[in-house]
Design a protein around this motif. Structure first.
Motif, PDB file in Angstrom:
ATOM      1  N   PHE A   1       0.809  -1.217   0.000  1.00 23.50           N
ATOM      2  CA  PHE A   1       0.000   0.000   0.000  1.00 23.50           C
ATOM      3  C   PHE A   1       0.850   1.278   0.000  1.00 23.50           C
ATOM      4  O   PHE A   1       0.316   2.374   0.151  1.00 23.50           O
ATOM      5  CB  PHE A   1      -0.964   0.014   1.198  1.00 23.50           C
ATOM      6  CG  PHE A   1      -2.169  -0.890   1.026  1.00 23.50           C
ATOM      7  CD1 PHE A   1      -2.456  -1.489  -0.191  1.00 23.50           C
ATOM      8  CD2 PHE A   1      -3.019  -1.129   2.095  1.00 23.50           C
ATOM      9  CE1 PHE A   1      -3.559  -2.304  -0.357  1.00 23.50           C
ATOM     10  CE2 PHE A   1      -4.137  -1.954   1.944  1.00 23.50           C
ATOM     11  CZ  PHE A   1      -4.412  -2.548   0.718  1.00 23.50           C
ATOM     12  N   GLU A   2       2.165   1.133  -0.169  1.00 23.70           N
ATOM     13  CA  GLU A   2       3.025   2.329  -0.210  1.00 23.70           C
ATOM     14  C   GLU A   2       3.681   2.537  -1.569  1.00 23.70           C
ATOM     15  O   GLU A   2       4.628   3.308  -1.712  1.00 23.70           O
ATOM     16  CB  GLU A   2       4.065   2.256   0.910  1.00 23.70           C
ATOM     17  CG  GLU A   2       3.434   2.483   2.288  1.00 23.70           C
ATOM     18  CD  GLU A   2       4.419   2.331   3.439  1.00 23.70           C
ATOM     19  OE1 GLU A   2       5.633   2.532   3.214  1.00 23.70           O
ATOM     20  OE2 GLU A   2       3.962   2.001   4.553  1.00 23.70           O
ATOM     21  N   VAL A   3       3.161   1.843  -2.568  1.00 29.95           N
ATOM     22  CA  VAL A   3       3.727   1.912  -3.919  1.00 29.95           C
ATOM     23  C   VAL A   3       3.628   3.331  -4.497  1.00 29.95           C
ATOM     24  O   VAL A   3       4.583   3.849  -5.075  1.00 29.95           O
ATOM     25  CB  VAL A   3       3.022   0.886  -4.839  1.00 29.95           C
ATOM     26  CG1 VAL A   3       3.321   1.145  -6.302  1.00 29.95           C
ATOM     27  CG2 VAL A   3       3.445  -0.533  -4.464  1.00 29.95           C
ATOM     28  N   PHE A   4       2.472   3.959  -4.311  1.00 31.83           N
ATOM     29  CA  PHE A   4       2.266   5.306  -4.855  1.00 31.83           C
ATOM     30  C   PHE A   4       3.286   6.292  -4.283  1.00 31.83           C
ATOM     31  O   PHE A   4       3.919   7.055  -5.019  1.00 31.83           O
ATOM     32  CB  PHE A   4       0.840   5.770  -4.563  1.00 31.83           C
ATOM     33  CG  PHE A   4       0.455   7.066  -5.230  1.00 31.83           C
ATOM     34  CD1 PHE A   4       0.009   7.074  -6.537  1.00 31.83           C
ATOM     35  CD2 PHE A   4       0.536   8.274  -4.547  1.00 31.83           C
ATOM     36  CE1 PHE A   4      -0.358   8.266  -7.158  1.00 31.83           C
ATOM     37  CE2 PHE A   4       0.177   9.465  -5.154  1.00 31.83           C
ATOM     38  CZ  PHE A   4      -0.272   9.463  -6.465  1.00 31.83           C
ATOM     39  N   ASP A   5       3.447   6.266  -2.955  1.00 34.69           N
ATOM     40  CA  ASP A   5       4.414   7.161  -2.302  1.00 34.69           C
ATOM     41  C   ASP A   5       5.835   6.896  -2.790  1.00 34.69           C
ATOM     42  O   ASP A   5       6.606   7.828  -3.004  1.00 34.69           O
ATOM     43  CB  ASP A   5       4.376   6.972  -0.777  1.00 34.69           C
ATOM     44  CG  ASP A   5       3.119   7.582  -0.162  1.00 34.69           C
ATOM     45  OD1 ASP A   5       2.474   8.393  -0.848  1.00 34.69           O
ATOM     46  OD2 ASP A   5       2.790   7.232   0.987  1.00 34.69           O
ATOM     47  N   ALA A   6       6.167   5.621  -2.937  1.00 36.53           N
ATOM     48  CA  ALA A   6       7.525   5.245  -3.357  1.00 36.53           C
ATOM     49  C   ALA A   6       7.840   5.827  -4.737  1.00 36.53           C
ATOM     50  O   ALA A   6       8.946   6.320  -4.975  1.00 36.53           O
ATOM     51  CB  ALA A   6       7.677   3.730  -3.370  1.00 36.53           C
ATOM     52  N   VAL A   7       6.871   5.803  -5.636  1.00 36.27           N
ATOM     53  CA  VAL A   7       7.084   6.330  -6.988  1.00 36.27           C
ATOM     54  C   VAL A   7       7.072   7.858  -6.962  1.00 36.27           C
ATOM     55  O   VAL A   7       7.907   8.514  -7.572  1.00 36.27           O
ATOM     56  CB  VAL A   7       6.022   5.788  -7.974  1.00 36.27           C
ATOM     57  CG1 VAL A   7       6.170   6.443  -9.348  1.00 36.27           C
ATOM     58  CG2 VAL A   7       6.149   4.271  -8.098  1.00 36.27           C
ATOM     59  N   SER A   8       6.127   8.428  -6.215  1.00 39.36           N
ATOM     60  CA  SER A   8       6.022   9.879  -6.099  1.00 39.36           C
ATOM     61  C   SER A   8       7.317  10.482  -5.546  1.00 39.36           C
ATOM     62  O   SER A   8       7.795  11.518  -6.016  1.00 39.36           O
ATOM     63  CB  SER A   8       4.841  10.229  -5.191  1.00 39.36           C
ATOM     64  OG  SER A   8       4.754  11.605  -4.971  1.00 39.36           O
ATOM     65  N   GLU A   9       7.907   9.796  -4.557  1.00 38.92           N
ATOM     66  CA  GLU A   9       9.123  10.312  -3.907  1.00 38.92           C
ATOM     67  C   GLU A   9      10.406   9.890  -4.612  1.00 38.92           C
ATOM     68  O   GLU A   9      11.495  10.332  -4.238  1.00 38.92           O
ATOM     69  CB  GLU A   9       9.152   9.838  -2.444  1.00 38.92           C
ATOM     70  CG  GLU A   9       8.067  10.479  -1.586  1.00 38.92           C
ATOM     71  CD  GLU A   9       7.725   9.655  -0.344  1.00 38.92           C
ATOM     72  OE1 GLU A   9       8.475   8.694  -0.053  1.00 38.92           O
ATOM     73  OE2 GLU A   9       6.713   9.957   0.313  1.00 38.92           O
ATOM     74  N   GLY A  10      10.294   8.996  -5.609  1.00 41.07           N
ATOM     75  CA  GLY A  10      11.480   8.588  -6.361  1.00 41.07           C
ATOM     76  C   GLY A  10      12.258   7.439  -5.749  1.00 41.07           C
ATOM     77  O   GLY A  10      13.359   7.116  -6.193  1.00 41.07           O
ATOM     78  N   THR A  11      11.721   6.797  -4.703  1.00 40.72           N
ATOM     79  CA  THR A  11      12.344   5.601  -4.126  1.00 40.72           C
ATOM     80  C   THR A  11      12.416   4.511  -5.194  1.00 40.72           C
ATOM     81  O   THR A  11      13.373   3.743  -5.273  1.00 40.72           O
ATOM     82  CB  THR A  11      11.508   5.061  -2.932  1.00 40.72           C
ATOM     83  OG1 THR A  11      11.292   6.133  -2.024  1.00 40.72           O
ATOM     84  CG2 THR A  11      12.205   3.912  -2.228  1.00 40.72           C
TER      85      THR A  11
ATOM     86  N   ALA B   1      -5.952  10.865  -2.948  1.00 41.21           N
ATOM     87  CA  ALA B   1      -6.666  11.425  -4.099  1.00 41.21           C
ATOM     88  C   ALA B   1      -7.949  10.628  -4.281  1.00 41.21           C
ATOM     89  O   ALA B   1      -7.969   9.657  -5.030  1.00 41.21           O
ATOM     90  CB  ALA B   1      -5.787  11.343  -5.353  1.00 41.21           C
ATOM     91  N   PRO B   2      -9.020  11.016  -3.570  1.00 39.72           N
ATOM     92  CA  PRO B   2     -10.271  10.240  -3.609  1.00 39.72           C
ATOM     93  C   PRO B   2     -10.750   9.917  -5.023  1.00 39.72           C
ATOM     94  O   PRO B   2     -11.223   8.815  -5.290  1.00 39.72           O
ATOM     95  CB  PRO B   2     -11.266  11.140  -2.872  1.00 39.72           C
ATOM     96  CG  PRO B   2     -10.421  11.953  -1.937  1.00 39.72           C
ATOM     97  CD  PRO B   2      -9.121  12.182  -2.657  1.00 39.72           C
TER      98      PRO B   2
ATOM     99  N   TYR C   1      -2.947  13.083 -11.010  1.00 38.26           N
ATOM    100  CA  TYR C   1      -1.665  12.664 -10.414  1.00 38.26           C
ATOM    101  C   TYR C   1      -0.554  13.709 -10.544  1.00 38.26           C
ATOM    102  O   TYR C   1       0.526  13.538  -9.976  1.00 38.26           O
ATOM    103  CB  TYR C   1      -1.191  11.355 -11.057  1.00 38.26           C
ATOM    104  CG  TYR C   1      -1.875  10.092 -10.541  1.00 38.26           C
ATOM    105  CD1 TYR C   1      -2.973  10.140  -9.690  1.00 38.26           C
ATOM    106  CD2 TYR C   1      -1.409   8.829 -10.923  1.00 38.26           C
ATOM    107  CE1 TYR C   1      -3.588   8.989  -9.225  1.00 38.26           C
ATOM    108  CE2 TYR C   1      -2.026   7.662 -10.465  1.00 38.26           C
ATOM    109  CZ  TYR C   1      -3.110   7.751  -9.631  1.00 38.26           C
ATOM    110  OH  TYR C   1      -3.716   6.603  -9.181  1.00 38.26           O
ATOM    111  N   ASP C   2      -0.826  14.784 -11.315  1.00 39.82           N
ATOM    112  CA  ASP C   2       0.188  15.811 -11.573  1.00 39.82           C
ATOM    113  C   ASP C   2       0.855  16.331 -10.311  1.00 39.82           C
ATOM    114  O   ASP C   2       2.077  16.448 -10.245  1.00 39.82           O
ATOM    115  CB  ASP C   2      -0.431  17.002 -12.317  1.00 39.82           C
ATOM    116  CG  ASP C   2      -0.236  16.884 -13.815  1.00 39.82           C
ATOM    117  OD1 ASP C   2       0.460  15.945 -14.235  1.00 39.82           O
ATOM    118  OD2 ASP C   2      -0.786  17.720 -14.558  1.00 39.82           O
ATOM    119  N   GLU C   3       0.043  16.653  -9.302  1.00 42.53           N
ATOM    120  CA  GLU C   3       0.587  17.283  -8.083  1.00 42.53           C
ATOM    121  C   GLU C   3       1.503  16.324  -7.313  1.00 42.53           C
ATOM    122  O   GLU C   3       2.266  16.745  -6.454  1.00 42.53           O
ATOM    123  CB  GLU C   3      -0.548  17.780  -7.176  1.00 42.53           C
ATOM    124  CG  GLU C   3      -1.437  16.680  -6.648  1.00 42.53           C
ATOM    125  CD  GLU C   3      -2.444  17.172  -5.608  1.00 42.53           C
ATOM    126  OE1 GLU C   3      -2.003  17.598  -4.529  1.00 42.53           O
ATOM    127  OE2 GLU C   3      -3.665  17.115  -5.884  1.00 42.53           O
TER     128      GLU C   3
END
Length: 370
Positions: A79-89, A104-105, A139-141
């Motif tokens: 459940f942390e995949v989105f954050d990992a990609v957003s942050e560049g991990t 992002a509802p 997803y831009d932001e």
């Protein structure tokens, strides 16, 4: 040849050579990416999609772009995949957008809408009806580029450890169901619990939950869910398909030369269709195995449950549409497209299904499909 002309020719040749070297250097530059998923490593169907993506990209780019695939929990939790990609991990992720409803509802519109569009219709909306542009705007932001990367097709209605004969039988059930479907069920008296796929079996077996939906026969058999519940319900009104997503970190995407971007985009589009093809090919045989070898009881959800779910779904979806200006635009685009495609499919796909199988017959030896 005049002396200055000679100098000019030499200078031009040198410039051309330098450009050529620079271009070759760019062509030879290699990129090593990490891909994180919300699925167990190598899981059938949805988990194979990212593996195929990595393989295709490596072959098509002649090794210039390589992608290492990590299953849920190997690099980051599912459940942390989105954050990992957003942050560049990780540069790229594979998941389903309704898992990010807390951030992002409106992302839920792009995964599964109860009584909404099926896989064929979703693909048409995303690629030819403006859906993908809206998804990227959403997803831009977060600094993420998104593409459709697979579909489950219509899912099953779920596994229950008791028979459901009416809406009343749902009261107080503890069930794993994500997204808008889960919201609808909670308004029907179900206690909704969320967890990644890898935790479902033990939760169902231990009695921590009474019911679950996962995907469909192919994946449910792989998870052994028939060992934890005996009643298997259809249809999956809550998920007429789940569209899976490939999310790419914006900076990583922009660093790629144009040809590698095109390769990645094409490979993702290939995977998008391939995952759906695999589910279509495997689900029926897996269902026959569940029924004939494991004595699973196949049941149709009662009409009153479906009617009530449909009534509540309209309100739940409308509420999401009202949650922001962008959610409103997404809903408008989605529902307009659904209306048109439903209209056309009434005289095409649906009319053909009815002509092909007028009695809706199925042939599982001991299925009670009533």
């Amino acid at each position: 040849m005049h002396h200055t002309s000679l100098i000019r020719v030499v200078a031009l040749t040198a410039t051309t050579a330098a450009l050529l070297v620079a271009t070759q250097a760019q062509a030879q530059q290699t990129y090593e990416w990490k891909l994180v998923t919300s699925w167990p490593k190598n899981f059938p169907g949805v988990g194979q999609g990212p593996e195929r993506l990595a393989q295709l990209v490596e072959e098509m780019s002649d090794g210039r772009l390589t992608i290492e695939v990590f299953g849920a929990g190997q690099l980051v939790p599912g459940f942390e995949v989105f954050d990992a990609v957003s942050e560049g991990t990780a540069q790229i992720g594979h998941s389903a957008s309704y898992y990010w409803k807390g951030k992002a509802p409106a992302a839920q519109f792009f995964a599964a809408v109860p009584f909404g569009m099926n896989a064929q219709e979703m693909n048409a909306w995303l690629h030819y009806g403006g859906g993908l542009e809206l998804w990227n705007e959403l997803y831009d932001e977060f600094g993420v580029e998104v593409m459709a990367a697979g579909a489950s097709g219509v899912q099953m209605g779920g596994w229950y450890n008791r028979e459901i004969n009416s809406v009343d039988d749902l009261q107080g059930l503890k069930m794993r169901m994500p997204g808008l479907g889960g919201e609808v069920m909670s308004q029907m008296g179900v206690a909704i619990v969320n967890m990644p796929g890898g935790e479902i079996f033990t939760s169902l077996q231990s009695g921590a939950i009474d019911a679950t939906e996962w995907i469909g026969p192919y994946n449910d058999l792989a998870f052994g869910l028939h060992q934890a519940a005996e009643y298997y319900y259809y249809p999956g009104w809550h998920e007429p398909t789940v569209m899976f997503e490939a999310m790419v970190n914006d900076e990583a995407w922009n660093e790629l030369p144009a040809d590698l971007q095109a390769i990645l985009r094409s490979a993702i589009r290939d995977v998008n269709q391939d995952v759906l093809d695999e589910y279509t090919a495997r689900n029926n045989d897996a269902l026959a195995t569940l029924i004939n070898e494991h004595d699973v009881q196949l049941r149709k959800l009662p009409d009153d449950v479906l009617a009530e779910a449909k009534r509540i779904s309209a309100d739940v979806v409308q509420e999401l549409a009202d949650s922001s200006e962008l959610a409103g635009r997404i809903y408008e685009s989605y529902s307009d497209f659904q209306q048109k495609v439903t209209n056309y499919h009434a005289i095409s796909e649906q009319a053909y299904y009815n002509a092909r199988n007028p009695d809706g017959e199925v042939s599982f030896d001991n299925a009670n499909a009533e």
